[in-house]
Each structure stands twice: as structure tokens, then as C-alpha cells.
Design a protein around this motif. Structure first.
Motif, PDB file in Angstrom:
ATOM      1  N   GLY A  39       0.799  -1.212   0.000  1.00 52.38           N
ATOM      2  CA  GLY A  39       0.000   0.000   0.000  1.00 52.38           C
ATOM      3  C   GLY A  39       0.837   1.268   0.000  1.00 52.38           C
ATOM      4  N   ALA A  40       0.180   2.375   0.320  1.00 50.46           N
ATOM      5  CA  ALA A  40       0.860   3.666   0.346  1.00 50.46           C
ATOM      6  C   ALA A  40       2.010   3.671   1.347  1.00 50.46           C
ATOM      7  N   ALA A  41       1.842   2.952   2.475  1.00 54.35           N
ATOM      8  CA  ALA A  41       2.888   2.947   3.502  1.00 54.35           C
ATOM      9  C   ALA A  41       4.223   2.488   2.936  1.00 54.35           C
ATOM     10  N   VAL A  42       4.183   1.486   2.059  1.00 53.18           N
ATOM     11  CA  VAL A  42       5.414   0.928   1.499  1.00 53.18           C
ATOM     12  C   VAL A  42       5.810   1.620   0.198  1.00 53.18           C
ATOM     13  N   LEU A  43       4.829   1.931  -0.645  1.00 56.71           N
ATOM     14  CA  LEU A  43       5.139   2.385  -2.000  1.00 56.71           C
ATOM     15  C   LEU A  43       5.255   3.890  -2.168  1.00 56.71           C
ATOM     16  N   THR A  44       4.467   4.668  -1.430  1.00 58.22           N
ATOM     17  CA  THR A  44       4.468   6.116  -1.666  1.00 58.22           C
ATOM     18  C   THR A  44       4.505   6.962  -0.403  1.00 58.22           C
ATOM     19  N   ASP A  45       4.561   6.327   0.772  1.00 58.81           N
ATOM     20  CA  ASP A  45       4.507   7.134   1.994  1.00 58.81           C
ATOM     21  C   ASP A  45       5.652   6.761   2.934  1.00 58.81           C
ATOM     22  N   CYS A  46       5.372   5.934   3.923  1.00 57.73           N
ATOM     23  CA  CYS A  46       6.338   5.700   5.007  1.00 57.73           C
ATOM     24  C   CYS A  46       7.716   5.279   4.517  1.00 57.73           C
ATOM     25  N   VAL A  47       7.788   4.195   3.755  1.00 53.69           N
ATOM     26  CA  VAL A  47       9.100   3.667   3.352  1.00 53.69           C
ATOM     27  C   VAL A  47       9.849   4.639   2.446  1.00 53.69           C
ATOM     28  N   PRO A  48       9.278   5.079   1.312  1.00 50.78           N
ATOM     29  CA  PRO A  48      10.063   5.982   0.455  1.00 50.78           C
ATOM     30  C   PRO A  48      10.308   7.359   1.056  1.00 50.78           C
ATOM     31  N   SER A  49       9.327   7.921   1.750  1.00 56.55           N
ATOM     32  CA  SER A  49       9.533   9.267   2.296  1.00 56.55           C
ATOM     33  C   SER A  49      10.596   9.255   3.386  1.00 56.55           C
ATOM     34  N   LYS A  50      10.591   8.225   4.220  1.00 54.87           N
ATOM     35  CA  LYS A  50      11.603   8.154   5.281  1.00 54.87           C
ATOM     36  C   LYS A  50      12.978   7.847   4.699  1.00 54.87           C
ATOM     37  N   ALA A  51      13.018   7.105   3.592  1.00 56.88           N
ATOM     38  CA  ALA A  51      14.297   6.880   2.917  1.00 56.88           C
ATOM     39  C   ALA A  51      14.821   8.189   2.339  1.00 56.88           C
ATOM     40  N   TRP A  79       2.361  14.295  -1.867  1.00 56.80           N
ATOM     41  CA  TRP A  79       3.455  13.479  -1.341  1.00 56.80           C
ATOM     42  C   TRP A  79       3.620  12.173  -2.106  1.00 56.80           C
ATOM     43  N   LYS A  80       2.635  11.785  -2.914  1.00 60.83           N
ATOM     44  CA  LYS A  80       2.776  10.585  -3.733  1.00 60.83           C
ATOM     45  C   LYS A  80       3.619  10.835  -4.975  1.00 60.83           C
ATOM     46  N   GLN A  81       3.752  12.099  -5.373  1.00 61.89           N
ATOM     47  CA  GLN A  81       4.354  12.422  -6.666  1.00 61.89           C
ATOM     48  C   GLN A  81       5.791  12.934  -6.587  1.00 61.89           C
ATOM     49  N   ILE A  82       6.306  13.154  -5.393  1.00 65.29           N
ATOM     50  CA  ILE A  82       7.635  13.753  -5.275  1.00 65.29           C
ATOM     51  C   ILE A  82       8.748  12.815  -5.747  1.00 65.29           C
ATOM     52  N   PHE A  83       8.442  11.523  -5.838  1.00 61.66           N
ATOM     53  CA  PHE A  83       9.484  10.570  -6.222  1.00 61.66           C
ATOM     54  C   PHE A  83       9.674  10.515  -7.734  1.00 61.66           C
ATOM     55  N   ASN A  84       8.928  11.354  -8.469  1.00 64.65           N
ATOM     56  CA  ASN A  84       9.134  11.492  -9.910  1.00 64.65           C
ATOM     57  C   ASN A  84      10.134  12.596 -10.239  1.00 64.65           C
ATOM     58  N   LEU A  85      10.519  13.385  -9.259  1.00 64.58           N
ATOM     59  CA  LEU A  85      11.426  14.503  -9.506  1.00 64.58           C
ATOM     60  C   LEU A  85      12.798  14.007  -9.954  1.00 64.58           C
ATOM     61  N   ARG A  86      13.367  14.681 -10.931  1.00 65.05           N
ATOM     62  CA  ARG A  86      14.696  14.303 -11.445  1.00 65.05           C
ATOM     63  C   ARG A  86      15.762  15.313 -11.042  1.00 65.05           C
ATOM     64  N   GLU A  87      15.351  16.459 -10.527  1.00 64.22           N
ATOM     65  CA  GLU A  87      16.300  17.464 -10.053  1.00 64.22           C
ATOM     66  C   GLU A  87      15.825  18.011  -8.722  1.00 64.22           C
ATOM     67  N   VAL A  88      16.752  18.434  -7.886  1.00 65.96           N
ATOM     68  CA  VAL A  88      16.380  19.083  -6.634  1.00 65.96           C
ATOM     69  C   VAL A  88      15.666  20.390  -6.961  1.00 65.96           C
ATOM     70  N   PRO A  89      14.474  20.612  -6.434  1.00 66.48           N
ATOM     71  CA  PRO A  89      13.758  21.862  -6.732  1.00 66.48           C
ATOM     72  C   PRO A  89      14.585  23.078  -6.344  1.00 66.48           C
ATOM     73  N   ARG A  90      14.549  24.073  -7.209  1.00 61.66           N
ATOM     74  CA  ARG A  90      15.270  25.314  -6.899  1.00 61.66           C
ATOM     75  C   ARG A  90      14.652  25.994  -5.683  1.00 61.66           C
ATOM     76  N   LYS A  91      13.307  26.078  -5.693  1.00 61.67           N
ATOM     77  CA  LYS A  91      12.595  26.686  -4.579  1.00 61.67           C
ATOM     78  C   LYS A  91      11.284  25.934  -4.386  1.00 61.67           C
ATOM     79  N   MET A  92      11.216  25.161  -3.315  1.00 57.96           N
ATOM     80  CA  MET A  92      10.036  24.356  -3.010  1.00 57.96           C
ATOM     81  C   MET A  92       9.157  25.086  -2.002  1.00 57.96           C
ATOM     82  N   ILE A  93       7.902  25.319  -2.379  1.00 55.71           N
ATOM     83  CA  ILE A  93       6.931  25.917  -1.464  1.00 55.71           C
ATOM     84  C   ILE A  93       6.062  24.787  -0.922  1.00 55.71           C
TER      85      ILE A  93
END
Length: 475
Positions: free
Chosen positions: A41-53, A175-189
Motif C-alpha cells: 500500500g501507500a505505507a510501502v510504495l508512496t509514503d512511510c518507506v520511500p519518504s523516510k528513505a 506526497w505521492k508524486q515527489i518521487f518522480n522529480l529528477r532534479e532538486v527543486p530550486r525553490k520548493m513551497i
């Protein structure tokens, strides 16, 4: 004589679902899990595991920088200690590739475990036709009717979005979509200063982004312990984050090369990306709950009792779709309790008194018991706070921000809650959670010998300072 197998259908393969499936299989049930996005689920695929990593990766950058204060430098560039240049550069594409691969591997491990114990996994969606029948529609369009003596709903929750801030997956993100980023955001709001907003704001700050945190309240993490929340906000500001308190976002729009966030007072903030972190909503639509007799609360959560029963006979629910406590650990516990109750095993109703929670900022904030309520101190409770500044191990680790706080009943000295603010507070909270769950007194905790030097020594020291408890609460 062979015992008849009880048929169990689980909708959702997150912690509440897969943990329940494992228990049901161990108890001899015939178990089918219907899952749409991937086991875990989200805990493993898009939330807890990836965000904490991601957060852990950002912390490494900071730790290398902080090592300068301990006399450690990257050779041969010793002169780095006299400059403001970063010792490390974050490769967002490489980081996200690792994070996504890690999450995928964890999901596969869970699915393999389910299959090893005989659980059938259907990739697709499920709808209740009644309280004992599920229509499963697979991802390739096949339809199958599943009869069940027990149904567990563990469908989780999805990111809440604003009508005037629709995510596009590129510049305006959940928070589900941040793992598609390919560059560090210049300015994240970051819009929203709750747990998710605070965690990810600091993660992107650590990776090198300029971060603006938009908080509608007086401080970040408004539902947490006030001292802990203030400490984290001070850390955010000291490390260069721009925190806008009492500033509510009214709209987020995409521009040609970025985004613009409009606040209710008319101010605008321009950035390269925006992260919408304004909570979540239960995934309870289109499940056939009404026709099955499953009651929903006004917020859309499934109503359950302490053994996870819904208002429909034979139908149980676990996890974020119930709104009990939005924690993976609680979801898993609810799922296990539900199966034990339905299949006739020994069961104890859910007890949230000893449930610990953690916010993965740097330092982390871990809470248990009355401390989870935040705000004012409960009546009849005595509190002691021990800053780590005087702890020998903290000095060795160059830890300058953090504390232990214990709450105990006046008179009896029974521990009812605690807070730890420190690196790996998620590990340090366990002895306090154990004491709260088992109703230990401060004297019992104080008499337990700790390692010296250790951060856990401050837990025992705080307990020793609570040996004499006045009749009147004090801070």
C-alpha cells in the motif's frame, strides 16, 4: 476430522490488509487479498518507506556538514571548513531511483511472504455487493465474485488537495508524486505544516532546495507537544528555511517555469515547485459500503469498534480508512485484531494508551500517551523535561537540540506519557511506551540501570527527578 476453512477477503494490501492476511492464513483461513496499487500500500510504495528513505538521505548531507564541527573534513579539501560551499551534492534522480527501487523491493518481499503462506493476491479493485460478497475487478478487466465469511476493509487514504491547487505531477505535487522529480527543486513551497509537510520540507531543505513552509497556524506541527514543535521550528529557521506562520494558502497556480502560491491576505510567493501537504481523506468511495450496511462518519471514515467491527455483520475495517490513528503500526494492529476476533482466536481490544508515534524531522519527535494530545498539560499530571545539553553522549555526538519529557500522575507516579526529541527518537521512545503501556511508576523506571554514556540515561534521570510528586501539577 479436517476443520473447515473460513473464507476471508481483504480489500487493500497495506499494513492493515497484509498483516491481517498473514494472521488469517496462520489461523487456517482461505484468504484472498484484492489490491490495486501493489502489496504494501501507500505505507510501502508512496509514503512511510520511500519518504523516510528520502529523509534519511537528506540527513546524510547534513551530517557530513556537521562533521566539520567535530574536526572531521573531506580530504584533501581541508579548506572547506572556512567556506560555505556544500561538501556533498544531492543527485535527485539517483536518490529517487534508489528510493523507488527500495520501496518496490519491500513490496515484492511482502507479496512473496503472502504467497508462501497460501494467500491469493488479486491485482484490481473490489466492491461489496452485500456484507458477504465482493465483486473483484482485475486490472485486465476480468470480473470475479468472491464469497466471504469475513471481509476486511483496509483501503487507506489519499492525499487531500485544494480545489484551487490541483496537482499536475510536475510542478504542483502531492506526497505521492515527489518521487518522480529528477532534479532538486530550486525553490520548493510546501503548503501545510503538519507531519507530512514538516518532514518533507526539511528533507528538501537538506537536499539543497530553498524551502518556504506555509503554515496556517501559529507554529509548525500545531497538534504536537508545544516545546517539541517550537524546537523544530527554531531548527528549521536556523538552517535557512523560510517559515510563514498564520499564512493560509488560497490558491496554487502553475507558471511558465514554476508556480505561484497566493495567500488569503493577497501575498504571493513564487517558486519552482509546490508540495501540497494539507492532510488526507479516507479512500471509502465506490466500495459499495451503503448497500452492505457499513456506516461512515461525517468525515467519510468507516465507523469501527475496538475489535475493528463495522456496523455490518462479518465486515471489519482497519487503517487510515477508519480514522482511529493514522499510523501504519495501528493499522497493522487493527487488522490482526479483526482477524483474531472473526476467526475465534484470543483477542484483546485495541488499546491506544501505549501507542507511540514519530515525526521524522531532524531531530525526530517521538510521543506516547498523553503527550500525543499536544496543547495544555492534562489535569493531575506532573511533568519533568530534561534537555540533552547536559548528557555526555549528546556532547559526544554534537547533539545540541533535543530533550526528554515525562508525564506522570500526581501521587501514584504512574507514567502516562512522554516525549523524546532527538536523532532516532523513534528508537528511544520504546522504553517510555513500554512503561506507559504497563503502567510503570517513575520509581520503577528510575531504578532500571542504563548504559553510560547513553541518551537513554536521560530517561532514567528524568524519572529520578519525578520521585517526589507534589499534590499540585507543576511544569
Amino acid at each position: 476430522m479436517t476443520q473447515r476453512q473460513i473464507s476471508v477477503v481483504v480489500l487493500g494490501g497495506g499494513p492493515g490488509g497484509y498483516e491481517a492476511a498473514l494472521v488469517a492464513a496462520a489461523l487456517g483461513g482461505s484468504v484472498t487479498v484484492v489490491d490495486r496499487d501493489g502489496v504494501g500500500g501507500a505505507a510501502v510504495l508512496t509514503d512511510c518507506v520511500p519518504s523516510k528513505a528520502l529523509i534519511s538521505t537528506a540527513a546524510y548531507v547534513g551530517h557530513v556538514e556537521e562533521a566539520r564541527d567535530m574536526g572531521v573534513h573531506l580530504a584533501p579539501e581541508v579548506e572547506r571548513r572556512t567556506t560555505d560551499s556544500a561538501a556533498l551534492v544531492a543527485d535527485m534522480a539517483e536518490i529517487n531511483d534508489r528510493v523507488v527501487a527500495l520501496a518496490g523491493a519491500q513490496s515484492r518481499d511482502i507479496q512473496n511472504r503472502l504467497e508462501q503462506v497460501g494467500v491469493r493476491v488479486i491485482k484490481g479493485t473490489g466492491t461489496l455487493l452485500d456484507s458477504s460478497t465482493v465483486e473483484a475487478r482485475t486490472s485486465d478487466g476480468q470480473v470475479e465474485t468472491l464469497n466471504a465469511e469475513m471481509i476486511l476493509l483496509a483501503t487507506g487514504a489519499t492525499p487531500r488537495v485544494l480545489p484551487t491547487a490541483q496537482p499536475d505531477g510536475e510542478r504542483i505535487l502531492t506526497w505521492k508524486q515527489i518521487f518522480n522529480l529528477r532534479e532538486v527543486p530550486r525553490k520548493m513551497i510546501v503548503v501545510g505544516s503538519g507531519v507530512t509537510g514538516a518532514e518533507l520540507a526539511q528533507a528538501f531543505l537538506g537536499l539543497g532546495a530553498h524551502v518556504v513552509l506555509v503554515s496556517s497556524r501559529d507554529r509548525v506541527l500545531p497538534g504536537e507537544d508545544p516545546d517539541a514543535a517550537q524546537l523544530i521550528e527554531d531548527v528549521f529557521r536556523r538552517r535557512g528555511m523560510e517559515v510563514l506562520n498564520r499564512s493560509r494558502a488560497s490558491a496554487v497556480e502553475r507558471t511558465e517555469d514554476g508556480v505561484v502560491v497566493t495567500l488569503e491576505d493577497g501575498r504571493t510567493i513564487e517558486g519552482s515547485h509546490a508540495l501540497i501537504a494539507v492532510g488526507s481523506i479516507p479512500a471509502t468511495d465506490n466500495l459499495g459500503l451503503e448497500q452492505a450496511g457499513v456506516e461512515l462518519s461525517p468525515s467519510g471514515h468507516i465507523v469501527v469498534d475496538r475489535v475493528s467491527r463495522t456496523t455490518a455483520r462479518g465486515v471489519y475495517a482497519a487503517g487510515d480508512c477508519t480514522g482511529v490513528l493514522p499510523l501504519a503500526s495501528v493499522a497493522a494492529t487493527q487488522g490482526r485484531i479483526a482477524v483474531a476476533h472473526a476467526l475465534g482466536d484470543a483477542v484483546a481490544p485495541l488499546q491506544v494508551r501505549g501507542v507511540s508515534a514519530n515525526i521524522f524531522t531532524d531531530p525526530e519527535i517521538a510521543t506516547v500517551g498523553t503527550a500525543q494530545q499536544g496543547g495544555d498539560q492534562p489535569e493531575g499530571v506532573h511533568t519533568v523535561m530534561m534537555p540533552f545539553a547536559t548528557n555526555a553522549r549528546a556532547k559526544m555526538d554534537n547533539l545540541t537540540d533535543g530533550f526528554v519529557k515525562l508525564h506522570a500522575r500526581n501521587g501514584s507516579g504512574v507514567l502516562v506519557g512522554g516525549v523524546v526529541v532527538a536523532p532516532r527518537a523513534s528508537e528511544l521512545i520504546f522504553p517510555i511506551a513500554l512503561a506507559v503501556q504497563q503502567r510503570l511508576t517513575v520509581d520503577q523506571v528510575a531504578s532500571t540501570i542504563t548504559v553510560y554514556p547513553s541518551l537513554s540515561g536521560s530517561i532514567a534521570e528524568a524519572a529520578r527527578r519525578m520521585h517526589v510528586i507534589d499534590d499540585e501539577p507543576s511544569a
